[in-house]
Design a protein around this motif. Structure first.
Motif, PDB file in Angstrom:
ATOM      1  N   PHE A  26      16.809  -4.033  -8.696  1.00 42.86           N
ATOM      2  CA  PHE A  26      16.248  -4.127 -10.045  1.00 42.86           C
ATOM      3  C   PHE A  26      16.268  -5.569 -10.570  1.00 42.86           C
ATOM      4  O   PHE A  26      16.013  -5.806 -11.739  1.00 42.86           O
ATOM      5  CB  PHE A  26      16.994  -3.193 -10.996  1.00 42.86           C
ATOM      6  N   GLY A  27      16.594  -6.525  -9.698  1.00 41.39           N
ATOM      7  CA  GLY A  27      16.549  -7.930 -10.071  1.00 41.39           C
ATOM      8  C   GLY A  27      17.794  -8.449 -10.768  1.00 41.39           C
ATOM      9  O   GLY A  27      17.793  -9.533 -11.323  1.00 41.39           O
ATOM     10  N   MET A  28      18.854  -7.658 -10.743  1.00 45.64           N
ATOM     11  CA  MET A  28      20.111  -8.077 -11.370  1.00 45.64           C
ATOM     12  C   MET A  28      21.020  -8.641 -10.281  1.00 45.64           C
ATOM     13  O   MET A  28      21.813  -7.933  -9.671  1.00 45.64           O
ATOM     14  CB  MET A  28      20.767  -6.900 -12.077  1.00 45.64           C
ATOM     15  N   HIS A  29      20.867  -9.943 -10.033  1.00 44.01           N
ATOM     16  CA  HIS A  29      21.586 -10.584  -8.933  1.00 44.01           C
ATOM     17  C   HIS A  29      22.881 -11.249  -9.370  1.00 44.01           C
ATOM     18  O   HIS A  29      23.733 -11.533  -8.547  1.00 44.01           O
ATOM     19  CB  HIS A  29      20.675 -11.606  -8.256  1.00 44.01           C
ATOM     20  N   CYS A  30      23.051 -11.487 -10.622  1.00 40.39           N
ATOM     21  CA  CYS A  30      24.231 -12.198 -11.123  1.00 40.39           C
ATOM     22  C   CYS A  30      25.284 -11.183 -11.574  1.00 40.39           C
ATOM     23  O   CYS A  30      25.682 -11.139 -12.742  1.00 40.39           O
ATOM     24  CB  CYS A  30      23.834 -13.113 -12.275  1.00 40.39           C
ATOM     25  N   LEU A  31      25.738 -10.375 -10.643  1.00 40.33           N
ATOM     26  CA  LEU A  31      26.657  -9.294 -10.993  1.00 40.33           C
ATOM     27  C   LEU A  31      28.066  -9.777 -11.315  1.00 40.33           C
ATOM     28  O   LEU A  31      28.829  -9.069 -11.942  1.00 40.33           O
ATOM     29  CB  LEU A  31      26.696  -8.264  -9.852  1.00 40.33           C
ATOM     30  N   ASN A  46      17.446  -3.885 -20.887  1.00 34.86           N
ATOM     31  CA  ASN A  46      16.582  -4.376 -21.964  1.00 34.86           C
ATOM     32  C   ASN A  46      16.278  -5.859 -21.795  1.00 34.86           C
ATOM     33  O   ASN A  46      15.141  -6.295 -21.946  1.00 34.86           O
ATOM     34  CB  ASN A  46      17.201  -4.116 -23.326  1.00 34.86           C
ATOM     35  N   VAL A  47      17.297  -6.639 -21.479  1.00 35.22           N
ATOM     36  CA  VAL A  47      17.130  -8.082 -21.305  1.00 35.22           C
ATOM     37  C   VAL A  47      16.192  -8.380 -20.143  1.00 35.22           C
ATOM     38  O   VAL A  47      15.343  -9.264 -20.224  1.00 35.22           O
ATOM     39  CB  VAL A  47      18.504  -8.769 -21.082  1.00 35.22           C
ATOM     40  N   HIS A  48      16.353  -7.618 -19.056  1.00 34.29           N
ATOM     41  CA  HIS A  48      15.554  -7.863 -17.858  1.00 34.29           C
ATOM     42  C   HIS A  48      14.226  -7.106 -17.858  1.00 34.29           C
ATOM     43  O   HIS A  48      13.415  -7.278 -16.961  1.00 34.29           O
ATOM     44  CB  HIS A  48      16.365  -7.490 -16.607  1.00 34.29           C
ATOM     45  N   GLY A  49      14.021  -6.259 -18.852  1.00 41.18           N
ATOM     46  CA  GLY A  49      12.764  -5.539 -18.965  1.00 41.18           C
ATOM     47  C   GLY A  49      12.618  -4.365 -18.004  1.00 41.18           C
ATOM     48  O   GLY A  49      11.504  -4.043 -17.583  1.00 41.18           O
ATOM     49  N   ASP A  53      16.257   4.438 -17.894  1.00 41.63           N
ATOM     50  CA  ASP A  53      16.412   5.778 -17.319  1.00 41.63           C
ATOM     51  C   ASP A  53      16.245   5.750 -15.801  1.00 41.63           C
ATOM     52  O   ASP A  53      16.978   6.418 -15.073  1.00 41.63           O
ATOM     53  CB  ASP A  53      15.427   6.760 -17.955  1.00 41.63           C
ATOM     54  N   GLU A  54      15.291   4.973 -15.334  1.00 43.81           N
ATOM     55  CA  GLU A  54      15.063   4.852 -13.885  1.00 43.81           C
ATOM     56  C   GLU A  54      16.252   4.163 -13.217  1.00 43.81           C
ATOM     57  O   GLU A  54      16.704   4.580 -12.150  1.00 43.81           O
ATOM     58  CB  GLU A  54      13.774   4.069 -13.615  1.00 43.81           C
ATOM     59  N   LEU A  55      16.774   3.118 -13.842  1.00 41.19           N
ATOM     60  CA  LEU A  55      17.928   2.412 -13.288  1.00 41.19           C
ATOM     61  C   LEU A  55      19.130   3.332 -13.183  1.00 41.19           C
ATOM     62  O   LEU A  55      19.777   3.415 -12.130  1.00 41.19           O
ATOM     63  CB  LEU A  55      18.263   1.184 -14.146  1.00 41.19           C
ATOM     64  N   VAL A  56      19.440   4.051 -14.240  1.00 41.48           N
ATOM     65  CA  VAL A  56      20.600   4.957 -14.228  1.00 41.48           C
ATOM     66  C   VAL A  56      20.402   6.063 -13.196  1.00 41.48           C
ATOM     67  O   VAL A  56      21.336   6.426 -12.477  1.00 41.48           O
ATOM     68  CB  VAL A  56      20.874   5.526 -15.642  1.00 41.48           C
ATOM     69  N   LYS A  57      19.191   6.561 -13.089  1.00 40.81           N
ATOM     70  CA  LYS A  57      18.890   7.599 -12.093  1.00 40.81           C
ATOM     71  C   LYS A  57      19.167   7.087 -10.681  1.00 40.81           C
ATOM     72  O   LYS A  57      19.820   7.760  -9.877  1.00 40.81           O
ATOM     73  CB  LYS A  57      17.429   8.028 -12.217  1.00 40.81           C
ATOM     74  N   GLU A  58      18.716   5.879 -10.386  1.00 42.19           N
ATOM     75  CA  GLU A  58      18.913   5.300  -9.055  1.00 42.19           C
ATOM     76  C   GLU A  58      20.387   4.982  -8.793  1.00 42.19           C
ATOM     77  O   GLU A  58      20.871   5.161  -7.682  1.00 42.19           O
ATOM     78  CB  GLU A  58      18.044   4.048  -8.875  1.00 42.19           C
ATOM     79  N   LEU A  59      21.092   4.511  -9.807  1.00 43.69           N
ATOM     80  CA  LEU A  59      22.520   4.247  -9.651  1.00 43.69           C
ATOM     81  C   LEU A  59      23.271   5.528  -9.320  1.00 43.69           C
ATOM     82  O   LEU A  59      24.137   5.552  -8.443  1.00 43.69           O
ATOM     83  CB  LEU A  59      23.092   3.598 -10.925  1.00 43.69           C
ATOM     84  N   ASN A  60      22.939   6.587 -10.018  1.00 45.44           N
ATOM     85  CA  ASN A  60      23.605   7.870  -9.767  1.00 45.44           C
ATOM     86  C   ASN A  60      23.254   8.437  -8.403  1.00 45.44           C
ATOM     87  O   ASN A  60      24.103   9.036  -7.747  1.00 45.44           O
ATOM     88  CB  ASN A  60      23.304   8.871 -10.886  1.00 45.44           C
ATOM     89  N   LYS A  61      22.025   8.219  -7.935  1.00 51.54           N
ATOM     90  CA  LYS A  61      21.658   8.644  -6.585  1.00 51.54           C
ATOM     91  C   LYS A  61      22.542   7.951  -5.565  1.00 51.54           C
ATOM     92  O   LYS A  61      22.956   8.557  -4.579  1.00 51.54           O
ATOM     93  CB  LYS A  61      20.205   8.307  -6.297  1.00 51.54           C
ATOM     94  N   ALA A  62      22.805   6.660  -5.785  1.00 54.09           N
ATOM     95  CA  ALA A  62      23.611   5.885  -4.846  1.00 54.09           C
ATOM     96  C   ALA A  62      25.042   6.400  -4.743  1.00 54.09           C
ATOM     97  O   ALA A  62      25.645   6.354  -3.668  1.00 54.09           O
ATOM     98  CB  ALA A  62      23.608   4.417  -5.245  1.00 54.09           C
ATOM     99  N   VAL A  63      25.592   6.897  -5.836  1.00 50.79           N
ATOM    100  CA  VAL A  63      26.981   7.362  -5.794  1.00 50.79           C
ATOM    101  C   VAL A  63      27.102   8.814  -5.357  1.00 50.79           C
ATOM    102  O   VAL A  63      28.188   9.276  -5.039  1.00 50.79           O
ATOM    103  CB  VAL A  63      27.712   7.148  -7.139  1.00 50.79           C
ATOM    104  N   GLU A  64      25.993   9.523  -5.312  1.00 50.69           N
ATOM    105  CA  GLU A  64      26.026  10.926  -4.887  1.00 50.69           C
ATOM    106  C   GLU A  64      25.966  11.069  -3.377  1.00 50.69           C
ATOM    107  O   GLU A  64      26.215  12.140  -2.861  1.00 50.69           O
ATOM    108  CB  GLU A  64      24.854  11.696  -5.527  1.00 50.69           C
TER     109      GLU A  64
END
Length: 65
Positions: A26-31, A46-49, A53-64
């Protein structure tokens, strides 16, 4: 859903390091930057545009897996 948009990026990374590639997709490289420690996923999206909802969905897929 384990990960919520109110959680900070640092909190998610501590609990679920397997989410790193999702943030990067999602382009968030400066973790490790100071902002990530106090910024919620919602604020960062919001800052990165990005669609929060899509980001949270994908994050949750990764942990499942």
């Amino acid at each position: 859903m384990k990960i919520t948009k109110e959680m900070t990026i640092a909190e998610v990374l501590r609990k679920y390091p397997e989410t790193i590639p999702i943030f990067q997709q999602f382009g968030m490289h400066c973790l490790g930057c100071p902002t990530a420690t106090g910024e919620s996923i919602k604020q960062a999206a919001n800052v990165h545009g990005y669609d929060i909802d899509e980001l949270v969905k994908e994050l949750n897929k990764a942990v499942e897996k």
